[in-house]
Design a protein around this motif. Sequence first.
Motif, PDB file in Angstrom:
ATOM      1  N   TYR A 407       0.663  -1.164  -0.028  1.00 41.96           N
ATOM      2  CA  TYR A 407       0.136   0.065   0.253  1.00 41.96           C
ATOM      3  C   TYR A 407       0.548   1.506  -0.025  1.00 41.96           C
ATOM      4  CZ  TYR A 407      -3.677  -3.062   1.144  1.00 41.96           C
ATOM      5  OH  TYR A 407      -4.735  -4.219   1.461  1.00 41.96           O
ATOM      6  N   GLY A 408       2.139   1.223   0.309  1.00 39.58           N
ATOM      7  CA  GLY A 408       2.921   2.523   0.196  1.00 39.58           C
ATOM      8  C   GLY A 408       3.336   2.769   1.821  1.00 39.58           C
ATOM      9  N   GLU A 409       4.585   3.292   1.967  1.00 33.81           N
ATOM     10  CA  GLU A 409       4.794   3.721   3.381  1.00 33.81           C
ATOM     11  C   GLU A 409       3.919   5.102   3.569  1.00 33.81           C
ATOM     12  OE1 GLU A 409       9.172   3.832   5.971  1.00 33.81           O
ATOM     13  OE2 GLU A 409       8.984   4.106   3.716  1.00 33.81           O
ATOM     14  N   ASN A 410       3.409   5.890   2.966  1.00 31.11           N
ATOM     15  CA  ASN A 410       3.111   7.108   3.029  1.00 31.11           C
ATOM     16  C   ASN A 410       1.574   6.727   4.208  1.00 31.11           C
ATOM     17  OD1 ASN A 410       2.225   9.900   2.865  1.00 31.11           O
ATOM     18  ND2 ASN A 410       0.811   9.652   1.562  1.00 31.11           N
ATOM     19  N   LEU A 411       0.878   5.853   3.755  1.00 26.60           N
ATOM     20  CA  LEU A 411      -0.232   5.329   4.579  1.00 26.60           C
ATOM     21  C   LEU A 411       0.177   4.771   5.921  1.00 26.60           C
ATOM     22  CD1 LEU A 411      -2.532   3.280   2.038  1.00 26.60           C
ATOM     23  CD2 LEU A 411      -2.780   5.638   2.809  1.00 26.60           C
ATOM     24  N   LEU A 412       0.977   4.127   6.211  1.00 25.96           N
ATOM     25  CA  LEU A 412       1.509   3.816   7.528  1.00 25.96           C
ATOM     26  C   LEU A 412       2.102   5.016   8.482  1.00 25.96           C
ATOM     27  CD1 LEU A 412       3.974   0.833   6.740  1.00 25.96           C
ATOM     28  CD2 LEU A 412       1.946   0.838   7.978  1.00 25.96           C
ATOM     29  N   LYS A 413       2.370   6.249   7.774  1.00 23.36           N
ATOM     30  CA  LYS A 413       2.689   7.610   8.321  1.00 23.36           C
ATOM     31  C   LYS A 413       1.536   8.051   8.698  1.00 23.36           C
ATOM     32  CE  LYS A 413       7.207   8.016   6.177  1.00 23.36           C
ATOM     33  NZ  LYS A 413       8.035   9.120   5.357  1.00 23.36           N
ATOM     34  N   LYS A 414       0.645   8.108   7.823  1.00 21.86           N
ATOM     35  CA  LYS A 414      -0.732   8.748   8.285  1.00 21.86           C
ATOM     36  C   LYS A 414      -1.397   8.026   9.569  1.00 21.86           C
ATOM     37  CE  LYS A 414      -2.009  10.625   3.664  1.00 21.86           C
ATOM     38  NZ  LYS A 414      -2.951  10.401   2.462  1.00 21.86           N
ATOM     39  N   ILE A 415      -1.334   6.791   9.610  1.00 21.28           N
ATOM     40  CA  ILE A 415      -1.611   6.047  10.868  1.00 21.28           C
ATOM     41  C   ILE A 415      -0.899   6.191  11.925  1.00 21.28           C
ATOM     42  CG2 ILE A 415      -2.155   3.666  11.391  1.00 21.28           C
ATOM     43  CD1 ILE A 415      -2.687   2.821   8.672  1.00 21.28           C
ATOM     44  N   GLY A 416       0.160   6.626  12.007  1.00 21.48           N
ATOM     45  CA  GLY A 416       1.047   7.083  13.164  1.00 21.48           C
ATOM     46  C   GLY A 416       2.074   6.160  13.193  1.00 21.48           C
ATOM     47  N   LEU A 417       2.519   5.431  12.276  1.00 17.20           N
ATOM     48  CA  LEU A 417       3.627   4.020  12.420  1.00 17.20           C
ATOM     49  C   LEU A 417       4.755   4.533  11.784  1.00 17.20           C
ATOM     50  CD1 LEU A 417       1.541   0.793  11.943  1.00 17.20           C
ATOM     51  CD2 LEU A 417       1.848   1.866  14.149  1.00 17.20           C
ATOM     52  N   ARG A 418       5.896   4.048  12.468  1.00 13.07           N
ATOM     53  CA  ARG A 418       7.262   4.026  11.820  1.00 13.07           C
ATOM     54  C   ARG A 418       8.210   2.831  12.030  1.00 13.07           C
ATOM     55  NH1 ARG A 418      11.093   5.544  15.674  1.00 13.07           N
ATOM     56  NH2 ARG A 418      10.317   5.908  17.866  1.00 13.07           N
ATOM     57  N   LYS A 419       9.179   2.940  11.200  1.00  9.44           N
ATOM     58  CA  LYS A 419       9.931   1.468  11.188  1.00  9.44           C
ATOM     59  C   LYS A 419      11.069   1.761  12.350  1.00  9.44           C
ATOM     60  CE  LYS A 419      12.323  -1.725   8.260  1.00  9.44           C
ATOM     61  NZ  LYS A 419      13.054  -2.122   6.868  1.00  9.44           N
ATOM     62  N   ILE A 420      11.017   0.721  13.158  1.00  8.98           N
ATOM     63  CA  ILE A 420      11.946   0.469  14.051  1.00  8.98           C
ATOM     64  C   ILE A 420      13.226  -0.272  13.777  1.00  8.98           C
ATOM     65  CG2 ILE A 420      12.636   0.337  16.489  1.00  8.98           C
ATOM     66  CD1 ILE A 420      10.365   2.477  16.295  1.00  8.98           C
ATOM     67  N   PRO A 421      14.747   0.279  13.751  1.00  5.77           N
ATOM     68  CA  PRO A 421      15.591  -0.624  13.572  1.00  5.77           C
ATOM     69  C   PRO A 421      15.718  -1.986  14.075  1.00  5.77           C
ATOM     70  CG  PRO A 421      16.293   1.622  13.944  1.00  5.77           C
ATOM     71  CD  PRO A 421      15.061   1.605  14.306  1.00  5.77           C
ATOM     72  N   PRO A 422      16.070  -2.918  13.485  1.00  9.38           N
ATOM     73  CA  PRO A 422      15.943  -4.266  14.157  1.00  9.38           C
ATOM     74  C   PRO A 422      16.726  -4.486  15.628  1.00  9.38           C
ATOM     75  CG  PRO A 422      16.647  -4.456  11.848  1.00  9.38           C
ATOM     76  CD  PRO A 422      16.534  -3.194  12.141  1.00  9.38           C
ATOM     77  N   ASP A 423      17.723  -3.707  15.796  1.00 12.26           N
ATOM     78  CA  ASP A 423      18.618  -3.732  17.083  1.00 12.26           C
ATOM     79  C   ASP A 423      17.821  -3.006  18.066  1.00 12.26           C
ATOM     80  OD1 ASP A 423      20.324  -5.542  15.682  1.00 12.26           O
ATOM     81  OD2 ASP A 423      21.645  -4.178  15.346  1.00 12.26           O
ATOM     82  N   GLU A 424      16.994  -2.107  17.736  1.00 10.32           N
ATOM     83  CA  GLU A 424      16.378  -1.135  18.694  1.00 10.32           C
ATOM     84  C   GLU A 424      14.907  -1.715  19.143  1.00 10.32           C
ATOM     85  OE1 GLU A 424      16.442   2.877  17.682  1.00 10.32           O
ATOM     86  OE2 GLU A 424      18.620   2.519  16.777  1.00 10.32           O
ATOM     87  N   ILE A 425      14.530  -2.580  18.515  1.00 16.18           N
ATOM     88  CA  ILE A 425      13.029  -3.158  18.926  1.00 16.18           C
ATOM     89  C   ILE A 425      13.023  -3.861  20.414  1.00 16.18           C
ATOM     90  CG2 ILE A 425      11.153  -4.902  18.359  1.00 16.18           C
ATOM     91  CD1 ILE A 425      12.342  -4.681  15.368  1.00 16.18           C
ATOM     92  N   ILE A 426      12.064  -3.332  20.884  1.00 13.47           N
ATOM     93  CA  ILE A 426      11.785  -3.814  22.454  1.00 13.47           C
ATOM     94  C   ILE A 426      10.243  -4.382  22.579  1.00 13.47           C
ATOM     95  CG2 ILE A 426      11.653  -2.955  24.722  1.00 13.47           C
ATOM     96  CD1 ILE A 426      13.586  -0.597  24.086  1.00 13.47           C
TER      97      ILE A 426
END
Length: 433
Positions: A407-426
């Motif tokens: 669907y594109g990353e733009n929709l994820l930003k509208k929902i309020g989500l962002r990508k977390i780097p793998p080593d920083e996932i909690i």
Amino acid sequence: MAKYKQLTHEQRKQIETGLQQQDSFKKIAETIGKDCSTISKEVRSHLICRKTGAYGKPFNDCSLRKKCQQIDICPTCSVSKRRPLYCSFCGRCLHTCISYHKQVCPKLSKPPYVCNGCKQQRLCTLEKKFYNAALAQKEYEDVLSESRQGIALSDEERERMDAIISPLIRQGQSLHHIYLEHKAELMVSERTLYLYMDANLFSARNIDMPRKVRMRPWRKRPNTIKIDTKCRQGRTMKDLNAFMASHPDTPVVQIDSVEGTKGGAVLLTITFVTDGLQIAFRRDHNDAQSVITVFNQLYATLGADSFKDLFPVILADNGSEFSDPKRIEFDEHGNRRSYVFYCNASAPYQKGSCEVHHEMIRRILPKGVDLTAYQQEQINLMMSHINSYRRKTLGNKSPYEMFSFQYGENLLKKIGLRKIPPDEIILSPRLFK
């Protein structure tokens, strides 16, 4: 002839036996003492569809199956079989073949509308329909139980009563006084008015009545009041299966509620089954209006076209917070934007994807944690960590990557989500510490 009486379980068994013996509706009606139109309505209301094959043949309802010579349409047969076989023989090609055209048995369009007693049943590979007395009785009991729950009050009637009651309550008048002065306009009993107030159906609340908030409730009331008591009609799992049969490529979105403590804030979770993505929205109360508000906000944020692409079909459980489906399905101008369906009672496995994804939320917010202290920004952060976590079921991709690819990353930003780097996932409670 017994008129105006509901069919009993024994009478339904007699109907099933008559169908098995290929008796006409008229003969069955004479046996149980009913009108033949009653038998016809009963059978058509409780049809069970089964996609079963014949002896030595798999299910295949394509009208071209007898003369089709296509091979290797789907990768399964070409890899697993040493010698090629016609795809019409295995029956797995129905949703991938562009030449597929559904065939319906013409006998099902006229009485008795079912395959009970049909002599060609063992040779037929088409979709079959049956009448089962036990399942018909259970469906009848479920509908009867649901019809006796909740509040039978239309939106127009609620708004009319709200315009009378709420302004006077805010002026300091008691509900008893309002009832005495406006009895002829309200057309309900005083006890019913208090029931409506406890269900938060008016813009004024119990907290606006000084004496009400000081009084201890005389008995505990379960919070199971439904806004629309007939919300399940036309929206059951049977209706969903029929809808998906005619729209096989339509994605289904599952919704549910995640509670912290009783009476506190709750989360509305929305799971995109195909991509494994789950989003969550904080709500102060677990009521129907808060669910509608979330979907209206998404509709305004994403736009009509994107909303319809993401939420074509919504599957919910039977919670009272989902009991106002029309305001989810249609926007404020009456335009359809989605379809809402419900799981069967006590069958959470029918939206299993949503339930499984809740385990990730419980890693961070265990049961019993009060969600009132958390804001939507923190919930978005939590869901960003969860959706950035790679899953084996997604080919070692994260839900964020799968959704953004489709669907594109733009929709994820509208929902309020962002990508977390793998080593920083909690994925533990220390995320908010």
